[in-house]
Design a protein around this motif. Structure first.
Motif: not given
Length: 646
Positions: A305-316, A107-113
């Motif tokens: 580090v995530y730039a934001a933790m916005n999950v969008g529309t809360f559909d849980r 499993a290759y774990i990639l993030f932001n380049g």
């Protein structure tokens, strides 16, 4: 509603993806993987997990020994790394790794380049339709290693990797790892991971999907984690087997999202995971804490580090009635089980004490009705005649014709030993004895009646050699909605851990499934009667004037608050937010806040009543017994909790 702006609520959206693939066609697979990444980004997913060996496809066979395929795979991983630049999403993609004359399934774990790390498969299946050991080496003992790849130096490589951003800690395993006796995810979670991704290639045979789903759900429950499963799809070779592309997202034993298998296009599913809920459950679970000592390695935590933790529309999905299963068949099964627990408990108490009689006050309300149904079933179970059940109706100042007639009719239909004791004269005498004006309808006026009823029941039990069976439920215990040493007290309390919202379904279950037409009609009318203690005088036309929910608030709200306050240990702010989602369109934010404040005040100030409650069986995950689940000082202050939602 978007959650990125809600302070302190650690929700995260995660995604599981199955790209359409072609066997050994890396360029085609790369294009489809990128498309799935774009879909995941569009819904604000912070993590997307792809299937095992999705870059090459899983069913390449001896082509995995071809340098040409391995080189193309490495180039594709580098392309995906570069494609991740500027995207606020962690990507877990499957591809082989050729290192030191060994090929690993990774499993290759990639993030932001960047390639943050590479996790090898631990358990390499080599039985029945699987021949992976022909091509791949086990990574089970790869710990603390690094690898240079695609122009990037010292990439962490091993099974000991955790990837962390804030409260979110991610671990990864591959297919067969989950089927092993001790899955790597167990160690990863004990080391801190609260979200596990499984990159898989599990073929389809009859009933395997059922087992796979249960395995994912169960592992998420045992590890108190979120578990994302991504299986490869129909694009794999069908020479001998077929793959269905199953996608699953589970959290702490609950399946949050799943797809339909055998889709002929690329698929992405997503769901919102509650990280705080998982972490709080781990704090409560002593066994989980103690098991941390068995982790065979020190985890390497790779921070990003995530730039934001916005999950969008809360559909849980947030169930407004967490104590009551929404599925009718599950609810019916739950009702049967609860009755079995209640009757087994009461039978044990009767047999232990040698008592052959039970005494119960019947008001024509829900709680006493449920308790009577439990007693009747218990007496049938231990072969005692129902005439040994002494049912007593105790009409007072507020008793209405409707509740009175329902109480009388139910007792007679069930064949009990029915008695009526009017408490009006005794209460008037008591008012005179203590110097209380009966025209003043205050707490004294109400509690005199409740205590008079309890005194009569206790004395009848002494006279006839029986046990007084309590009728109060869990919701009333939480709110302290009982008279201390009145209806608060009994010799055994069969309803003590049944919340009010579930009481209704238990009574309805009997009315619809377990009794004759005449009794059913009585029970259904009791269900339609407003919840009331009937301690204030009835109206001019004989109607109920005192409705409990007008005073303390809707029980469905209080049961919701109770579940998340006690079961999940949530803060008031989080409970308020979840209640807004669950009851949207029924209660506005101001009403929910008002009743939540009421709940907090009453829950804290009424603990002294719970500290002196009689024995009774635990039937669900929430109990307020001072000898069992809930130990709280009676003089604890509520300001810390209340201030958060003022």
């Amino acid at each position: 509603m978007e959650i990125g702006t809600v302070k302190g609520l650690n929700f995260i959206r995660v995604a599981s993806a199955c790209p359409l693939t072609r066997v050994a066609d890396v360029a085609f697979n790369l294009k489809e993987i990128k498309s799935c990444i774009d879909q995941a980004v569009s819904v604000h997913a912070a993590l997307v997990v792809f299937p095992e060996l999705s870059v090459t496809s899983y069913t390449c066979g001896d082509l995995f020994l071809q340098q040409r395929l391995l080189n193309q795979s490495e180039d594709a991983v580098a392309a995906l790394r570069d494609y991740s630049l500027g995207k606020d999403i962690l990507i877990a993609v499957g591809a082989p790794l050729n290192m030191n004359t060994a090929v690993y399934n990774c499993a290759y774990i990639l993030f932001n380049g960047k390639i943050l790390g590479i996790v090898p498969k631990s358990y390499i299946p080599n039985y029945e339709e699987f021949y992976e050991q022909r091509w791949f080496s086990s990574g089970r003992k790869v710990i603390g290693a690094t690898v240079d790849l695609a122009g990037q130096k010292a990439i962490p490589f091993g099974v000991d990797l955790l990837f962390q951003s804030g409260a979110a800690q991610f671990g990864f395993e591959i297919c067969e790892d989950l089927w092993s006796v001790v899955p790597p995810s167990s160690h990863l979670c004990l080391a801190g991971a609260n979200l596990i991704g499984n990159l898989s290639a599990s073929n389809e045979v009859v009933s395997k999907s059922d087992y796979r789903r249960e395995l994912v759900r169960s592992q998420s429950a045992k590890c108190m984690s979120a578990y994302l499963y991504s299986g490869t799809g129909i694009g794999e070779s069908s020479t001998d087997v077929v793959f269905g592309g199953e996608l699953l997202i589970a959290e702490n034993g609950q399946m949050l999202a799943a797809n339909d298998r055998f889709q002929r296009t690329s698929q992405v599913i997503s769901s919102i995971v509650d990280i705080d809920r998982l972490n709080l459950q781990r704090i409560k679970n002593i066994s989980f804490r103690e098991a941390r000592s068995i982790v065979p390695w020190q985890a390497r935590k790779i921070a990003f580090v995530y730039a934001a933790m916005n999950v969008g529309t809360f559909d849980r999905p947030v169930d407004p009635h967490p104590f009551v299963p929404s599925d009718e068949h599950v609810r019916e099964s739950r009702c049967r089980e609860i009755f079995s627990i209640q009757t087994a408990a009461l039978a044990k108490r009767l047999e232990h004490t040698g008592m052959k009689r039970a005494v119960i006050g019947i008001s024509g309300g829900l709680d006493s009705t449920l308790a009577l149904l439990v007693i009747a079933k218990t007496f049938d179970l231990i072969h005692l005649p129902r005439k040994k059940i002494m049912t007593v109706t105790l009409p007072g100042f507020g008793t209405t014709d409707r509740t009175y007639h329902n109480a009388v009719a139910l007792c007679k239909e069930l064949g009990t030993d029915f008695h009526e004791v009017n408490i009006v004269a005794a209460c008037l005498q008591h008012f005179k004895d203590i110097g209380h004006d009966p025209k003043i309808h205050d707490v004294t006026y109400e509690n005199v009646q409740a205590r008079e009823r309890t005194q009569i029941l206790m004395d009848l039990a002494n006279k006839h050699g029986g046990l007084v069976i309590g009728t109060g439920d869990l919701s009333e215990m939480a709110l302290g909605w009982s008279t201390y040493n009145g209806d608060h007290m009994s010799m055994y309390a069969v309803n003590c851990s049944v919340p009010k919202t579930l009481v209704r379904y238990l009574v309805r279950y009997v009315a619809e499934k377990k009794t004759d037409h005449q009794t059913s009609e009585i029970l259904l009318d009791i269900l339609d009667t407003p919840v009331t203690p009937e301690l204030l005088p009835k109206g001019s036309e004989g109607e109920i004037t005192q409705k409990t929910e007008d005073i303390v608030g809707p029980y469905e709200l209080h049961d919701f608050f109770l579940y998340y306050f006690v079961r999940s240990e949530f803060e008031p702010e989080r409970i308020l937010f979840l209640a807004q989602q669950a009851f949207a369109g029924k209660y506005d934010e101001a009403a929910i806040r008002k009743w939540l404040q009421k709940f907090i005040r009453r829950f804290f100030t009424q603990q002294f009543k719970r500290s002196a409650t009689p024995d009774g069986p635990k039937v669900g995950t929430v109990s307020l017994s001072p000898r069992g689940d809930w130990r709280m000082p009676s003089d604890a202050c509520f300001a810390t909790w209340l201030n958060q939602i003022q």
